[in-house]
Design an enzyme around this catalytic site. Structure first.
Site, PDB file in Angstrom:
ATOM      1  N   LYS A 178      82.797  69.015  -9.789  1.00 60.60           N
ATOM      2  CA  LYS A 178      82.650  69.739 -11.064  1.00 60.60           C
ATOM      3  C   LYS A 178      81.290  70.445 -10.919  1.00 60.60           C
ATOM      4  CE  LYS A 178      86.440  69.047 -13.499  1.00 60.60           C
ATOM      5  NZ  LYS A 178      87.197  70.134 -13.604  1.00 60.60           N
ATOM      6  N   ASP A 230     101.111  74.921  -8.272  1.00 56.11           N
ATOM      7  CA  ASP A 230     100.294  74.008  -7.500  1.00 56.11           C
ATOM      8  C   ASP A 230      99.129  75.032  -7.365  1.00 56.11           C
ATOM      9  OD1 ASP A 230      98.471  72.308  -5.748  1.00 56.11           O
ATOM     10  OD2 ASP A 230     100.266  72.056  -4.681  1.00 56.11           O
ATOM     11  N   TYR A 244      84.329  63.348  -8.256  1.00 55.50           N
ATOM     12  CA  TYR A 244      84.508  63.957  -9.398  1.00 55.50           C
ATOM     13  C   TYR A 244      83.441  65.031  -9.602  1.00 55.50           C
ATOM     14  CZ  TYR A 244      86.168  65.546 -14.108  1.00 55.50           C
ATOM     15  OH  TYR A 244      86.481  65.973 -15.242  1.00 55.50           O
TER      16      TYR A 244
END
Length: 270
Positions: free
Chosen positions: A163, A65, A159
């Site tokens: 990014k 993880d 998102y």
């Protein structure tokens, strides 16, 4: 040309499927010893078994993880014990959570996405960079960003935030490594619409307001100048270039692999 990364040791996070799997398989095919990590304890070993069957004997899977700092210390210690060094880090693990409006995104989802997509990349560098420097042979860090890290997206604001952060984090670490003179290059990769399992994990309606699952091929046909979705193997080829000595003078930049989307709009005449 075979053997473009022969003799190198590479770590690929999120390597159990999609782009990560394609990267791990290609690096192994080109001669690297590959460490595949993923949270998926079922598919990860299958990927490694496939690599070994194809002749990549130096391939292992480690469950990971990427948001767990203690696990990062264990993974890097295992790599050092088995291989003695690390030459290539591909920080690929990530998720995408889409919503029609940012006001519909829960704080829990925001934090989960940030933890995997951004914190996980930070931890990868924090723990892998010392081992790469210890080897004294330079190396390559490749961070998986996105086209969404270069431009806004109405349904992927969270998102895009992660990014975009990866993009500038890569540039900053590239400058740090240059200032240390350690020979380690750092770049980000920005895929566009790629036909991978991640689309099935984005809730239906996130991009269109409809309940049908997102079809990446149809989306790419409408939005991409080349008129098709990319394949995971096409991203892997770009990563191979950045991992290899062919990119020895490339650092602190973005490799955009998006079928022309970032460049502009093209009206096909046939």
């Amino acid at each position: 040309m075979a053997g473009q990364v022969a003799g190198k040791v590479a770590l690929v996070t999120g390597g159990a499927s999609g782009i990560g799997q394609a990267i791990a398989e290609l690096l192994a095919q080109e001669g690297a010893s590959v460490v595949v990590t993923d949270i998926d304890e079922l598919k990860g070993p299958e990927v490694v078994a496939g690599i070994r069957k194809a002749g990549g004997e130096q391939a292992i899977f480690l469950q990971q993880d990427v948001t767990s700092e203690p696990r990062w210390a264990e993974v890097v210690a295992e790599i050092e014990q088995r291989f003695g060094r690390l030459d290539v880090l591909v920080a690929n693990a990530g998720i995408g959570i889409g919503v029609l409006s940012i006001v519909e995104m829960s704080l829990a989802d925001w934090r989960r996405q940030t933890a995997i997509n951004l914190d996980g990349v930070f931890l990868s560098v924090k723990y892998c960079l010392p081992l790469m420097r210890k080897g004294g042979r330079g190396g390559s860090i490749i961070m998986m960003s996105s086209l969404a890290g270069l431009r806004g997206s109405a349904t992927l604001a969270g998102y895009s935030a992660t990014k975009g952060g990866v993009r500038l984090f890569a540039k900053s670490i590239a400058m740090e490594c240059a200032s240390f003179g350690d020979g380690i290059r750092v770049n980000s990769v920005h895929p566009g619409i790629i036909d991978t399992p991640i689309w099935a994990k984005i809730p239906p309606g996130a991009s269109s307001g409809q309940n049908a699952p997102i079809d990446p091929q149809e989306l790419a046909r409408l939005a991409t100048p080349l008129g098709r979705a990319g394949q995971a193997q096409e991203i892997a080829q770009g990563v191979l270039y950045l991992a290899s000595d062919a990119s020895s003078y490339v650092t602190g930049t973005e490799l955009v692999i998006d079928g022309g989307m970032f460049a502009g709009t093209a009206v096909r005449r046939s």
